[in-house]
Design an enzyme around this catalytic site. Sequence first.
Site, mmCIF file in Angstrom:
data_model
loop_
_atom_site.group_PDB
_atom_site.id
_atom_site.type_symbol
_atom_site.label_atom_id
_atom_site.label_comp_id
_atom_site.label_asym_id
_atom_site.label_seq_id
_atom_site.Cartn_x
_atom_site.Cartn_y
_atom_site.Cartn_z
ATOM 1 N N ASP A 88 6.652 28.388 -6.430
ATOM 2 C CA ASP A 88 7.500 28.883 -5.341
ATOM 3 C C ASP A 88 8.614 29.739 -5.931
ATOM 4 O OD1 ASP A 88 8.075 28.784 -2.422
ATOM 5 O OD2 ASP A 88 10.020 28.121 -3.190
ATOM 6 N N ASP A 478 27.899 43.540 -64.444
ATOM 7 C CA ASP A 478 26.439 43.380 -64.315
ATOM 8 C C ASP A 478 25.754 44.305 -65.311
ATOM 9 O OD1 ASP A 478 23.858 42.664 -63.344
ATOM 10 O OD2 ASP A 478 24.705 42.320 -61.356
ATOM 11 N N ARG A 521 25.470 32.405 -56.778
ATOM 12 C CA ARG A 521 24.008 32.228 -56.774
ATOM 13 C C ARG A 521 23.394 32.733 -58.076
ATOM 14 N NH1 ARG A 521 22.429 34.826 -52.265
ATOM 15 N NH2 ARG A 521 20.330 34.645 -53.077
HETATM 16 C C1 LIG Z 1 11.345 38.658 -6.021
HETATM 17 C C2 LIG Z 1 9.881 39.018 -5.848
HETATM 18 C C3 LIG Z 1 9.020 38.196 -5.175
HETATM 19 N N1 LIG Z 1 7.700 38.534 -5.005
HETATM 20 C C4 LIG Z 1 6.771 37.673 -4.229
HETATM 21 O O1 LIG Z 1 7.475 36.884 -3.325
HETATM 22 C C5 LIG Z 1 6.661 35.793 -2.939
HETATM 23 C C6 LIG Z 1 7.549 34.577 -2.911
HETATM 24 O O2 LIG Z 1 7.113 33.695 -1.941
HETATM 25 P P1 LIG Z 1 6.457 32.284 -2.226
HETATM 26 O O3 LIG Z 1 6.748 31.408 -1.081
HETATM 27 O O4 LIG Z 1 6.892 31.785 -3.560
HETATM 28 O O5 LIG Z 1 4.922 32.591 -2.342
HETATM 29 P P2 LIG Z 1 3.925 33.117 -1.224
HETATM 30 O O6 LIG Z 1 3.696 34.567 -1.434
HETATM 31 O O7 LIG Z 1 4.361 32.696 0.123
HETATM 32 O O8 LIG Z 1 2.600 32.380 -1.628
HETATM 33 P P3 LIG Z 1 2.311 30.807 -1.645
HETATM 34 O O9 LIG Z 1 2.278 30.422 -3.071
HETATM 35 O O10 LIG Z 1 1.000 30.651 -0.991
HETATM 36 O O11 LIG Z 1 3.410 30.085 -0.900
HETATM 37 C C7 LIG Z 1 5.603 35.658 -4.002
HETATM 38 O O12 LIG Z 1 4.372 36.067 -3.462
HETATM 39 C C8 LIG Z 1 6.033 36.632 -5.051
HETATM 40 O O13 LIG Z 1 4.922 37.176 -5.735
HETATM 41 C C9 LIG Z 1 7.203 39.714 -5.538
HETATM 42 O O14 LIG Z 1 6.028 40.055 -5.367
HETATM 43 N N2 LIG Z 1 8.069 40.518 -6.250
HETATM 44 C C10 LIG Z 1 9.374 40.231 -6.427
HETATM 45 O O15 LIG Z 1 10.110 41.009 -7.093
#
Ligand SMILES: Cc1cn([C@@H]2O[C@H](COP(=O)(O)OP(=O)(O)OP(=O)(O)O)[C@@H](O)[C@H]2O)c(=O)[nH]c1=O
Length: 611
Positions: A88, A478, A521
């Site tokens: 996450d 030296d 040394r």
């Molecule tokens: C800051 C930043 C974030 N992200 C994307 O933000 C989502 C975060 O959301 P998450 O809840 O962690 O994930 P999700 O996309 O909802 O997928 P899941 O794991 O199924 O919850 C992820 O996608 C990351 O790549 C980028 O692609 N680039 C960036 O610079």
Amino acid sequence: MVLCPVIGKLQHKRVVLASASPRRQEILSNAGLRFEVVPSRFKEKLHKASFATPYAYAVETAKQKALEVAGRMHQKDLRAPDVVIGADTIVAVGAMILEKPVDKQDAYRMLSRLNGKEHSVFTGVAIVHCCSKDGRLDTEVSEFYEETTVKFSELSEELLWEYINSGEPMDKAGGYGIQALGGMLVEYVHGDFLNVVGFPLNHFCKELARLYYPPRPADLRRVRHDSIPAVDTFENLSDSEAGGADPGQSAKGGRGGEQADGDRSQAPRALDAALNGADSRPRFPTGLLELMDGFKASKVLFTACKLKLFDVLKDQGPLQAVDVARKLSTCAGRTEQLLDVCAALGLLEKTRRGYSNTEVATLHLVSDGEHSLQGVAEYNDAHVWGVFTRLGLAVREGAEQTRGALGAMEEERLSQSRELTLQFMRAKHSLSKLTAHHVATAFDLSRFASACDLGGCTGILARELAQEYPRLQVTVFDLPEVTELSGGFQRGGRQTERIRFVPGDFFKDSLPEADLYVLSRMLQDWPDDKLHKLLSRISSSCKPGGGLLVAEAAAEEEGASQSPRLRTLSAGQPRSPDEHRRLLQRHGFQDVRVARAGDLLCVVLGTRAAP
Ligand SMILES: Cc1cn([C@@H]2O[C@H](COP(=O)(O)OP(=O)(O)OP(=O)(O)O)[C@@H](O)[C@H]2O)c(=O)[nH]c1=O
């Protein structure tokens, strides 16, 4: 490829990525991991205020995502996968947590908060090992997080809206994607770039290494502040490729790829049993194998220095491997391997943008740096390496060769070429730079009006002494071939007029007059007969009330053995403070005092008694 062994530990397991994020999928498949994707249905609705820190929230969410998938898959087939990975990513501005925007206005609010400021991106990761037994799901969760700092430039309203209208912010935490258009908003990034994109690959590999190769208690005891820094390479884990036994095999039922399907998900616990001595087979001799391979790491470092790799990356990095190869006129494939090993040794950083120097490389491996150790690398490669290849012969055939083979640089260089003398001087020059200040200030030397640094080489210590004691006149004594070349190392400066270089051999020629003699040394490199000869010559030249200052690699305590790191700096056995005291007393010095100078050296000061 050096990262393979640790990722390879998951190769024969059924691995599931509990994420719909296409970025996470790409990062992990680029790293060579094979996995299925089962997006989590866990609703990201944990009560943020109930978490002490933003990252605690991200870690818990990652864990819940992974556990939801593990539970669902177990229910469906009554057999969960072996490993489920959840992640996450959140953006934190102070205590405020930003997730994915719900609409354009929300994206605008988020981006406005980030505008012109620094924020943190946290990715929480959970690695869940599953085991389905008798219809029951058993899980073992490892979790961690990574923080990266990102700074946005000052952005106009117009630009923010243009970016929002591109559609990019909507599925991304904080409302931006650093890997695409959002990269244009970012002024700098501190930390793991991939962590911002959605998955901290480097930390993940370290976590796998920790899970599958935890340090044994013996190793932990071995690591002390003054021991050789551990070479934290994933290559060290390449046991199976190296043809060695897999430490996991000593665990009951083995682990990783070697395990039977039925209980392979028990890897961490099985390892635990092995670590806690449940198995009577000998422990895996990691330290010994590292020792056997140590020369490879040295040679990689010497080669990179010789090719001026760190210089090129300092001026032009980050660079991709092909560009480095083009600039160095080297083979692209081999250069990439060299770069990867340097990265694994902690000398380079590897990101999507290419390779760049780590802090230690910038400080010590760039040729023209103030604290450059290039000279040491060059001398060890060009000379000491060869000397050590004759170690067997030296030990068999006697004292003279042994002295050479054990690193008696001083004597060897006499008979060698001017280039070798220069290499020796460069090595000594750079090492002295690290220690001179500590040596000069270990005691208050202001009572002395003149000092003579015997074997003072390029005059680094003399310079430091002159700087520290404004009325001190310093002579550097030296060999003629050294003093002749020492001019090339001088930088000028006010104290230079109080330093003079006198050519001579301290075993044969009369020593320049001085109130204080300095041996930095030097003693450890000489066999006992020469050592006593030198000390007695100093003793005869030193006036009553005059001093002798000796700086040597420090032994821990009476009889303690020296750490391997120190042993590489000088040839002989280090002496304990008491041994130093006795040595100086034996040669007519009294009131002998001993002090530590920095991490490496022990400094001893004695006063010449009246005869
Ligand atoms: C800051 C930043 C974030 N992200 C994307 O933000 C989502 C975060 O959301 P998450 O809840 O962690 O994930 P999700 O996309 O909802 O997928 P899941 O794991 O199924 O919850 C992820 O996608 C990351 O790549 C980028 O692609 N680039 C960036 O610079």
